[in-house]
Design a protein around this motif. Structure first.
Motif, PDB file in Angstrom:
ATOM      1  N   LEU A 328     -45.156  -0.276   1.445  1.00 21.57           N
ATOM      2  CA  LEU A 328     -43.891  -0.857   1.896  1.00 21.57           C
ATOM      3  C   LEU A 328     -43.130   0.123   2.785  1.00 21.57           C
ATOM      4  CD1 LEU A 328     -41.954  -3.325   1.584  1.00 21.57           C
ATOM      5  CD2 LEU A 328     -40.839  -2.038  -0.247  1.00 21.57           C
ATOM      6  N   LEU A 329     -43.097   1.397   2.390  1.00 23.48           N
ATOM      7  CA  LEU A 329     -42.438   2.411   3.215  1.00 23.48           C
ATOM      8  C   LEU A 329     -43.106   2.528   4.578  1.00 23.48           C
ATOM      9  CD1 LEU A 329     -41.669   5.425   0.817  1.00 23.48           C
ATOM     10  CD2 LEU A 329     -40.111   3.640   1.606  1.00 23.48           C
ATOM     11  N   ARG A 330     -44.436   2.468   4.586  1.00 23.81           N
ATOM     12  CA  ARG A 330     -45.167   2.546   5.859  1.00 23.81           C
ATOM     13  C   ARG A 330     -44.821   1.377   6.764  1.00 23.81           C
ATOM     14  NH1 ARG A 330     -51.450   3.867   4.928  1.00 23.81           N
ATOM     15  NH2 ARG A 330     -51.460   2.529   6.739  1.00 23.81           N
ATOM     16  N   SER A 331     -44.542   0.228   6.176  1.00 22.94           N
ATOM     17  CA  SER A 331     -44.159  -0.937   6.974  1.00 22.94           C
ATOM     18  C   SER A 331     -42.751  -0.770   7.551  1.00 22.94           C
ATOM     19  CB  SER A 331     -44.196  -2.207   6.114  1.00 22.94           C
ATOM     20  OG  SER A 331     -45.487  -2.449   5.625  1.00 22.94           O
ATOM     21  N   LEU A 332     -41.847  -0.271   6.735  1.00 23.03           N
ATOM     22  CA  LEU A 332     -40.440  -0.166   7.142  1.00 23.03           C
ATOM     23  C   LEU A 332     -40.184   1.004   8.081  1.00 23.03           C
ATOM     24  CD1 LEU A 332     -38.643  -0.818   3.720  1.00 23.03           C
ATOM     25  CD2 LEU A 332     -38.780  -2.391   5.661  1.00 23.03           C
ATOM     26  N   ILE A 333     -40.910   2.100   7.899  1.00 23.55           N
ATOM     27  CA  ILE A 333     -40.615   3.337   8.627  1.00 23.55           C
ATOM     28  C   ILE A 333     -41.749   3.669   9.580  1.00 23.55           C
ATOM     29  CG2 ILE A 333     -40.070   5.785   8.411  1.00 23.55           C
ATOM     30  CD1 ILE A 333     -39.174   5.173   5.508  1.00 23.55           C
ATOM     31  N   GLN A 334     -41.527   3.413  10.861  1.00 23.28           N
ATOM     32  CA  GLN A 334     -42.537   3.727  11.870  1.00 23.28           C
ATOM     33  C   GLN A 334     -41.961   4.457  13.072  1.00 23.28           C
ATOM     34  OE1 GLN A 334     -45.179   0.474  12.837  1.00 23.28           O
ATOM     35  NE2 GLN A 334     -45.258  -0.248  10.711  1.00 23.28           N
ATOM     36  N   SER A 335     -40.669   4.761  13.030  1.00 16.92           N
ATOM     37  CA  SER A 335     -40.043   5.468  14.150  1.00 16.92           C
ATOM     38  C   SER A 335     -38.832   6.240  13.646  1.00 16.92           C
ATOM     39  CB  SER A 335     -39.607   4.474  15.234  1.00 16.92           C
ATOM     40  OG  SER A 335     -38.508   3.691  14.773  1.00 16.92           O
ATOM     41  N   GLU A 336     -38.316   7.104  14.501  1.00 15.89           N
ATOM     42  CA  GLU A 336     -37.104   7.851  14.150  1.00 15.89           C
ATOM     43  C   GLU A 336     -35.906   6.917  14.006  1.00 15.89           C
ATOM     44  OE1 GLU A 336     -36.532  10.999  16.919  1.00 15.89           O
ATOM     45  OE2 GLU A 336     -38.341  12.103  16.297  1.00 15.89           O
ATOM     46  N   ASP A 337     -35.899   5.810  14.750  1.00 15.09           N
ATOM     47  CA  ASP A 337     -34.814   4.827  14.601  1.00 15.09           C
ATOM     48  C   ASP A 337     -34.797   4.254  13.182  1.00 15.09           C
ATOM     49  OD1 ASP A 337     -33.994   5.144  17.205  1.00 15.09           O
ATOM     50  OD2 ASP A 337     -35.131   3.419  17.965  1.00 15.09           O
ATOM     51  N   ASP A 338     -35.967   3.985  12.645  1.00 17.71           N
ATOM     52  CA  ASP A 338     -36.053   3.474  11.275  1.00 17.71           C
ATOM     53  C   ASP A 338     -35.529   4.507  10.278  1.00 17.71           C
ATOM     54  OD1 ASP A 338     -37.333   1.086  12.135  1.00 17.71           O
ATOM     55  OD2 ASP A 338     -39.249   2.159  12.203  1.00 17.71           O
ATOM     56  N   ILE A 339     -35.868   5.766  10.505  1.00 12.51           N
ATOM     57  CA  ILE A 339     -35.411   6.834   9.620  1.00 12.51           C
ATOM     58  C   ILE A 339     -33.893   6.968   9.682  1.00 12.51           C
ATOM     59  CG2 ILE A 339     -35.434   9.337   9.230  1.00 12.51           C
ATOM     60  CD1 ILE A 339     -38.355   9.342  10.028  1.00 12.51           C
ATOM     61  N   LEU A 342     -32.194   4.132   7.739  1.00  9.70           N
ATOM     62  CA  LEU A 342     -32.266   4.284   6.297  1.00  9.70           C
ATOM     63  C   LEU A 342     -31.492   5.509   5.806  1.00  9.70           C
ATOM     64  CD1 LEU A 342     -35.988   3.276   5.634  1.00  9.70           C
ATOM     65  CD2 LEU A 342     -33.928   1.881   5.417  1.00  9.70           C
ATOM     66  N   TYR A 343     -31.326   6.491   6.694  1.00  8.84           N
ATOM     67  CA  TYR A 343     -30.494   7.646   6.344  1.00  8.84           C
ATOM     68  C   TYR A 343     -29.022   7.228   6.272  1.00  8.84           C
ATOM     69  CZ  TYR A 343     -27.913  12.020   6.868  1.00  8.84           C
ATOM     70  OH  TYR A 343     -27.022  13.052   6.687  1.00  8.84           O
ATOM     71  N   LYS A 344     -28.579   6.448   7.250  1.00  5.46           N
ATOM     72  CA  LYS A 344     -27.189   5.967   7.247  1.00  5.46           C
ATOM     73  C   LYS A 344     -26.916   5.064   6.050  1.00  5.46           C
ATOM     74  CE  LYS A 344     -26.513   6.174  12.273  1.00  5.46           C
ATOM     75  NZ  LYS A 344     -26.320   5.381  13.519  1.00  5.46           N
ATOM     76  N   SER A 345     -27.960   4.414   5.581  1.00  5.50           N
ATOM     77  CA  SER A 345     -27.823   3.541   4.408  1.00  5.50           C
ATOM     78  C   SER A 345     -27.939   4.329   3.105  1.00  5.50           C
ATOM     79  CB  SER A 345     -28.904   2.449   4.439  1.00  5.50           C
ATOM     80  OG  SER A 345     -28.841   1.701   5.633  1.00  5.50           O
ATOM     81  N   ARG A 346     -28.079   5.661   3.223  1.00  2.18           N
ATOM     82  CA  ARG A 346     -28.183   6.571   2.072  1.00  2.18           C
ATOM     83  C   ARG A 346     -29.423   6.312   1.230  1.00  2.18           C
ATOM     84  NH1 ARG A 346     -23.444   7.039  -1.614  1.00  2.18           N
ATOM     85  NH2 ARG A 346     -23.495   4.757  -1.660  1.00  2.18           N
ATOM     86  N   ILE A 347     -30.480   5.855   1.894  1.00  4.16           N
ATOM     87  CA  ILE A 347     -31.760   5.627   1.217  1.00  4.16           C
ATOM     88  C   ILE A 347     -32.678   6.834   1.398  1.00  4.16           C
ATOM     89  CG2 ILE A 347     -33.862   4.213   1.215  1.00  4.16           C
ATOM     90  CD1 ILE A 347     -31.962   1.834   1.952  1.00  4.16           C
ATOM     91  N   LEU A 348     -32.833   7.292   2.623  1.00  2.00           N
ATOM     92  CA  LEU A 348     -33.557   8.540   2.876  1.00  2.00           C
ATOM     93  C   LEU A 348     -32.534   9.669   2.863  1.00  2.00           C
ATOM     94  CD1 LEU A 348     -36.094   7.553   5.689  1.00  2.00           C
ATOM     95  CD2 LEU A 348     -36.567   7.964   3.269  1.00  2.00           C
ATOM     96  N   VAL A 349     -32.413  10.334   1.728  1.00  2.00           N
ATOM     97  CA  VAL A 349     -31.320  11.291   1.503  1.00  2.00           C
ATOM     98  C   VAL A 349     -31.330  12.424   2.517  1.00  2.00           C
ATOM     99  CG1 VAL A 349     -30.320  12.894  -0.174  1.00  2.00           C
ATOM    100  CG2 VAL A 349     -31.283  10.718  -0.949  1.00  2.00           C
ATOM    101  N   ASN A 350     -32.489  12.976   2.789  1.00  2.09           N
ATOM    102  CA  ASN A 350     -32.595  14.080   3.748  1.00  2.09           C
ATOM    103  C   ASN A 350     -33.452  13.678   4.942  1.00  2.09           C
ATOM    104  OD1 ASN A 350     -34.921  13.936   2.220  1.00  2.09           O
ATOM    105  ND2 ASN A 350     -35.238  16.151   2.136  1.00  2.09           N
ATOM    106  N   GLY A 351     -33.331  12.412   5.346  1.00  2.00           N
ATOM    107  CA  GLY A 351     -34.175  11.871   6.404  1.00  2.00           C
ATOM    108  C   GLY A 351     -34.045  12.572   7.734  1.00  2.00           C
ATOM    109  N   LEU A 352     -32.826  12.917   8.130  1.00  2.00           N
ATOM    110  CA  LEU A 352     -32.633  13.552   9.440  1.00  2.00           C
ATOM    111  C   LEU A 352     -33.242  14.946   9.472  1.00  2.00           C
ATOM    112  CD1 LEU A 352     -29.012  12.466  10.464  1.00  2.00           C
ATOM    113  CD2 LEU A 352     -31.202  11.347  10.911  1.00  2.00           C
TER     114      LEU A 352
END
Length: 402
Positions: A328-339, A342-352
């Motif tokens: 599921l993560l591989r489907s949702l996250i395929q670019s820096e825009d996706d990261i 999800l970072y702004k949504s506080r899902i990827l805590v240290n995504g940036l």
């Protein structure tokens, strides 16, 4: 007449005993589904350090590897420390050693079945010795972690953070396991000291304390829910990642279950929000919002996910929750825009901070997509359908490509 009846009864009893003995032997010889397996060669290419121990071998699959011999003496020191610890019971070290060896000898047949199909070539003597040394090493390691007073000042496992982190990772590897029941039985034999914050420590509570920082959730005593019926230490940690929410039922199979990227969904008015959940895999969808628990990518995350996935496929069960989550993560996250989304949504805590690492990890983790989407029970299989139904209810005409 009476004597004849008595002899007949005796014969029946003997027949029953023979039958019971035959049934018990067949039960004993029933092969377990494998739960400690070798990683396929294709997955090992370029990723050996994610699957093979780099510091210490546990179990038979990497036993006697020349490059790991430097830590063998340390394991024997741990064995000696555990068995020689003073006790209120008048039991000598030699007596405890004999009890441990006899227990493992009696458990050898059961333990070997955990490695079914892996061609464990150790003879009985070497196999029993290996289980004793490695099992006692694990127990003493857990004790030393929870009780600083048990550590020696020259112990490299606790004086070097780099070595400790590598050791903790090695202990989690699928190929580097011993059956949990062996640890449990050894634990009941050896002398366990009083430990601060653990009035009556068990092998489970000490294991949880040791892996607490890896689990990424509030740690409670899992033994109250699962007893001590774990296959090995990796299985124990894996239990903390299992979802508690109902799965998304789907009427379709295969690639129809895979979602578009997070950015694509966002353009279609689907929002993402951090979920307050007990486990990392508890994903929910309601009223146009996908709620996903926060994920912090750490240095051990890829190694952990890889070995979880390998364990789920090795075990042969169609239910593969962590595999489903990674897919599921591989489907949702395929670019820096996706990261970033999800970072702004506080899902990827240290995504940036770890954009490249996240993309590289999801790209490299091998999940056989045909098997994953067609043959397994994909936990989030109905999520795509739920999203489509939501879009239809709000009368959006420009749907994503289904």
């Amino acid at each position: 007449m009476f004597e004849s009846d008595d002899e007949s009864l005796l014969e029946i009893t003997r027949d029953e005993e023979n039958l019971l003995s035959s049934i018990k032997q067949k039960i004993k010889n029933v092969p377990l589904s494998r739960c400690i397996c070798r990683i396929p060669e294709e997955q090992l290419k370029g990723n050996v350090d994610k699957y093979h121990p780099q510091l210490v071998s546990i179990g038979p699959l990497h036993h006697s590897r020349e490059d790991l011999r430097s830590t063998e003496d340390r394991k024997w020191l741990y064995l000696h420390a555990l068995l020689s610890r003073s006790t209120r019971k008048p039991t000598s070290m030699d007596a405890r050693l004999k009890i441990c060896v006899n227990m493992i000898k009696e458990s050898e047949h059961e333990a070997r079945k955990f490695y079914e199909g892996n061609n464990v070539k150790l003879n009985s003597h070497a196999f029993v010795e290996m289980l004793l040394v490695d099992g006692c090493f694990i127990i003493e390691l857990l004790l030393k972690y929870s009780a600083k007073e048990l550590r020696r000042g020259d112990d490299p496992f606790f004086t070097s953070m780099e070595m400790f982190l590598r050791l903790r990772s090695d202990v989690l590897l699928l190929e580097n396991q011993v059956p949990f029941f062996v640890l449990h039985r050894l634990f009941k034999i050896v002398q366990i000291p009083n430990i601060k914050d653990h009035s009556h420590p068990s092998i489970v509570t000490l294991s949880i304390a040791f892996f607490k920082r890896i689990i990424q959730r509030e740690v409670k005593n899992i033994s109250s829910q699962h007893g001590e019926d774990f296959k090995h230490l990796l299985d124990l940690v894996h239990n903390y990642y299992l979802p508690t929410t109902p799965k998304f039922l789907s009427s379709s199979t295969g690639r129809q279950t895979i979602l578009p990227t997070a950015s694509t969904l966002h353009k279609k008015w689907i929002r993402f929000k951090q979920a307050e959940s007990e486990t990392l895999l508890d994903i929910n969808f309601k009223k146009g919002v996908i709620k996903i628990p926060p994920l912090k990518i750490l240095d051990h995350t890829e190694l952990l996910f890889r070995n979880f996935i390998a364990f789920e496929h090795c075990h042969g069960d169609k239910a593969k929750p962590v595999t489903s989550y990674v897919l599921l993560l591989r489907s949702l996250i395929q670019s820096e825009d996706d990261i970033r989304l999800l970072y702004k949504s506080r899902i990827l805590v240290n995504g940036l901070e770890r954009q490249e690492q996240i993309l590289d990890m999801l790209k490299k983790i091998i999940v056989e997509e045909e098997e994953t989407t067609m043959d397994m029970d994909f936990y989030y299989g109905g999520l795509r359908e739920k999203i489509k139904e939501h879009l239809q209810t709000i009368k959006i005409n420009r749907f994503m490509c289904f």
